[in-house]
Design a protein around this motif. Sequence first.
Motif, short mmCIF file in Angstrom:
data_model
loop_
_atom_site.label_atom_id
_atom_site.label_comp_id
_atom_site.label_asym_id
_atom_site.label_seq_id
_atom_site.Cartn_x
_atom_site.Cartn_y
_atom_site.Cartn_z
N GLY A 45 70.59 -26.75 -1.06
CA GLY A 45 70.84 -25.37 -0.71
C GLY A 45 70.48 -25.13 0.74
N ALA A 46 70.40 -23.87 1.13
CA ALA A 46 70.07 -23.52 2.51
C ALA A 46 69.03 -22.41 2.50
CB ALA A 46 71.31 -23.07 3.27
N ASP A 47 67.97 -22.59 3.29
CA ASP A 47 66.91 -21.59 3.43
C ASP A 47 66.84 -21.11 4.87
OD1 ASP A 47 66.25 -21.81 0.79
OD2 ASP A 47 64.45 -23.03 1.11
N ALA A 48 66.54 -19.83 5.06
CA ALA A 48 66.37 -19.28 6.40
C ALA A 48 65.14 -19.90 7.06
CB ALA A 48 66.24 -17.77 6.34
N THR A 49 65.26 -20.24 8.33
CA THR A 49 64.16 -20.86 9.06
C THR A 49 63.22 -19.83 9.67
OG1 THR A 49 65.37 -20.92 11.16
CG2 THR A 49 65.66 -22.80 9.66
N GLY A 50 63.64 -18.57 9.72
CA GLY A 50 62.85 -17.55 10.40
C GLY A 50 63.24 -17.38 11.86
N ASN A 51 64.13 -18.24 12.35
CA ASN A 51 64.61 -18.15 13.72
C ASN A 51 66.02 -17.58 13.75
OD1 ASN A 51 62.25 -19.37 14.78
ND2 ASN A 51 63.05 -21.39 14.28
N TYR A 52 66.44 -17.20 14.97
CA TYR A 52 67.77 -16.61 15.14
C TYR A 52 68.55 -17.37 16.20
CZ TYR A 52 66.18 -12.57 12.45
OH TYR A 52 65.71 -11.75 11.46
N GLU A 53 69.86 -17.23 16.15
CA GLU A 53 70.75 -17.82 17.14
C GLU A 53 71.84 -16.81 17.47
OE1 GLU A 53 72.34 -21.29 15.34
OE2 GLU A 53 73.54 -20.20 13.85
N PRO A 54 72.47 -16.92 18.63
CA PRO A 54 73.51 -15.95 19.00
C PRO A 54 74.78 -16.15 18.18
CG PRO A 54 73.32 -17.64 20.68
CD PRO A 54 72.20 -17.87 19.72
N ARG A 55 75.43 -15.06 17.85
CA ARG A 55 76.69 -15.12 17.10
C ARG A 55 77.85 -15.18 18.10
NH1 ARG A 55 79.59 -11.16 13.94
NH2 ARG A 55 77.93 -9.63 14.18
N ILE A 56 78.00 -16.36 18.70
CA ILE A 56 79.06 -16.59 19.68
C ILE A 56 79.63 -17.98 19.46
CG2 ILE A 56 78.04 -15.10 21.44
CD1 ILE A 56 77.11 -17.74 22.83
N PRO A 57 80.82 -18.28 19.98
CA PRO A 57 81.32 -19.65 19.92
C PRO A 57 80.48 -20.58 20.80
CG PRO A 57 82.79 -18.26 21.21
CD PRO A 57 81.80 -17.34 20.57
N ASP A 58 80.23 -21.79 20.32
CA ASP A 58 79.39 -22.73 21.05
C ASP A 58 79.92 -23.04 22.44
OD1 ASP A 58 77.78 -22.85 18.84
OD2 ASP A 58 78.72 -24.67 18.03
N VAL A 59 81.22 -22.94 22.62
CA VAL A 59 81.84 -23.33 23.88
C VAL A 59 81.35 -22.48 25.05
CG1 VAL A 59 83.84 -21.80 23.69
CG2 VAL A 59 84.07 -23.98 24.91
N LEU A 60 80.82 -21.29 24.78
CA LEU A 60 80.36 -20.43 25.87
C LEU A 60 79.09 -20.95 26.53
CD1 LEU A 60 80.94 -16.82 24.46
CD2 LEU A 60 82.26 -18.03 26.19
N GLY A 61 78.36 -21.81 25.85
CA GLY A 61 77.08 -22.26 26.37
C GLY A 61 77.14 -22.93 27.73
N TYR A 62 78.20 -23.67 27.99
CA TYR A 62 78.21 -24.47 29.21
C TYR A 62 78.51 -23.65 30.46
CZ TYR A 62 83.31 -24.58 29.72
OH TYR A 62 84.63 -24.23 29.92
N ILE A 63 78.94 -22.40 30.32
CA ILE A 63 79.18 -21.58 31.50
C ILE A 63 77.95 -20.76 31.86
CG2 ILE A 63 81.63 -21.38 30.90
CD1 ILE A 63 81.01 -18.40 30.27
N LEU A 64 76.88 -20.86 31.07
CA LEU A 64 75.72 -20.00 31.23
C LEU A 64 74.60 -20.69 32.01
CD1 LEU A 64 75.57 -18.70 27.56
CD2 LEU A 64 76.43 -17.43 29.53
N HIS A 65 73.79 -19.89 32.69
CA HIS A 65 72.59 -20.39 33.34
C HIS A 65 71.35 -20.23 32.47
CE1 HIS A 65 75.16 -19.54 36.97
NE2 HIS A 65 74.76 -20.76 37.22
N ALA A 66 71.40 -19.31 31.52
CA ALA A 66 70.25 -19.09 30.66
C ALA A 66 70.66 -18.29 29.43
CB ALA A 66 69.13 -18.37 31.40
N GLN A 67 69.84 -18.42 28.40
CA GLN A 67 70.04 -17.68 27.15
C GLN A 67 68.73 -16.99 26.78
OE1 GLN A 67 72.37 -19.50 23.86
NE2 GLN A 67 70.46 -19.38 22.68
N ILE A 68 68.79 -15.67 26.56
CA ILE A 68 67.58 -14.89 26.33
C ILE A 68 67.69 -14.16 24.99
CG2 ILE A 68 66.04 -13.12 27.26
CD1 ILE A 68 67.37 -13.58 29.99
N TYR A 69 66.65 -14.31 24.19
CA TYR A 69 66.58 -13.63 22.89
C TYR A 69 65.73 -12.38 23.04
CZ TYR A 69 65.10 -12.77 18.04
OH TYR A 69 64.84 -12.19 16.83
N PHE A 70 66.26 -11.24 22.60
CA PHE A 70 65.58 -9.96 22.71
C PHE A 70 65.08 -9.53 21.33
CE2 PHE A 70 67.89 -10.23 26.57
CZ PHE A 70 67.22 -9.44 27.48
N PHE A 71 63.85 -9.02 21.29
CA PHE A 71 63.26 -8.66 20.01
C PHE A 71 62.19 -7.58 20.22
CE2 PHE A 71 60.86 -12.08 21.89
CZ PHE A 71 59.52 -11.79 21.62
#
Length: 293
Positions: free
Chosen positions: A199-225
């Motif tokens: 099965g699958a259990d939540a890890t308690g962490n989050y990730e952005p809901r975007i296509p993975d391909v966008l990652g390589y055009i970015l300089h940084a990724q910031i999680y807000f909470f």
Amino acid sequence: QRVSFLLAGKFPTSFGRRKQLSLTRYESSKPPETSQLSLLCYGLYKRGKSRFGLSAPPPITIANLDRDIRALIGEVCPDKEVYYDNIWPVSGKATGQSEVNDMIRRVEFAAREALKHGTGTFILDGVHRLYNLLQIKLLGADYSQGKPDGDSSQLGFAKIYSYFDELFLPFQSSNVNLILTAPARKQYQRVTRASGKTGADATGNYEPRIPDVLGYILHAQIYFFTRPGRPIKFHGRLDWSAYNNQMLSGMEFDDPDWDTVTAFMTTEITEPMQPMEESINLGEALAGKGDDD
């Protein structure tokens, strides 16, 4: 004895007859020096993503596919030069091709106008919604809950990824910053139950809901909470940065704004940062204040 896969010197062809092939010679071209930054801001709703974007250098151009941003502009930066377009479907959810096409055109127009300024910042507030619109346009349906199988759909997704290239790569050779915002989704890990079933259990962490391909055009990724019960309402965590060989990954900061976060990102760091139990105020950290060491 070595086996040849070239069919006795004859290259296989897919369509029964040969076509003239050619290679493209690489021509070296050094990109212009810019101070441009491309950042992804993600988190649950009302966690300070758009607020952070409005702290970026003006003029600010916003293609807003998310909630109405007018009140926030008046609260955060009433004196800044800001241009915006609230791009929403008439019926609450875009389904018709005509409306989808119109919304995509408005995003493209805002991006072009931002580049015309030659400086400042372009914010695409709700990049996940543009992804959904492109799926409807190119695939005929919104596959937010998972990609379909089949060669035709995979070709459609390839077209979507090429579209993102055409839309966002011009910012990297300009002096216009790029900020993308997106919601967060829970991360899951596969586990084996006591019964032997997986099965699958939540890890308690989050990730952005975007296509993975966008990652390589970015300089940084910031999680807000947020942290309930704390006097400071918004917090941020630098998931990763293209600077300093990932030494800043995992750093947390209070009341994030453009100047302190980007100054911290681009500060030369020669030793890995020590993990902290509490968030830090980046303005004080950069100034050498509030440091017990």
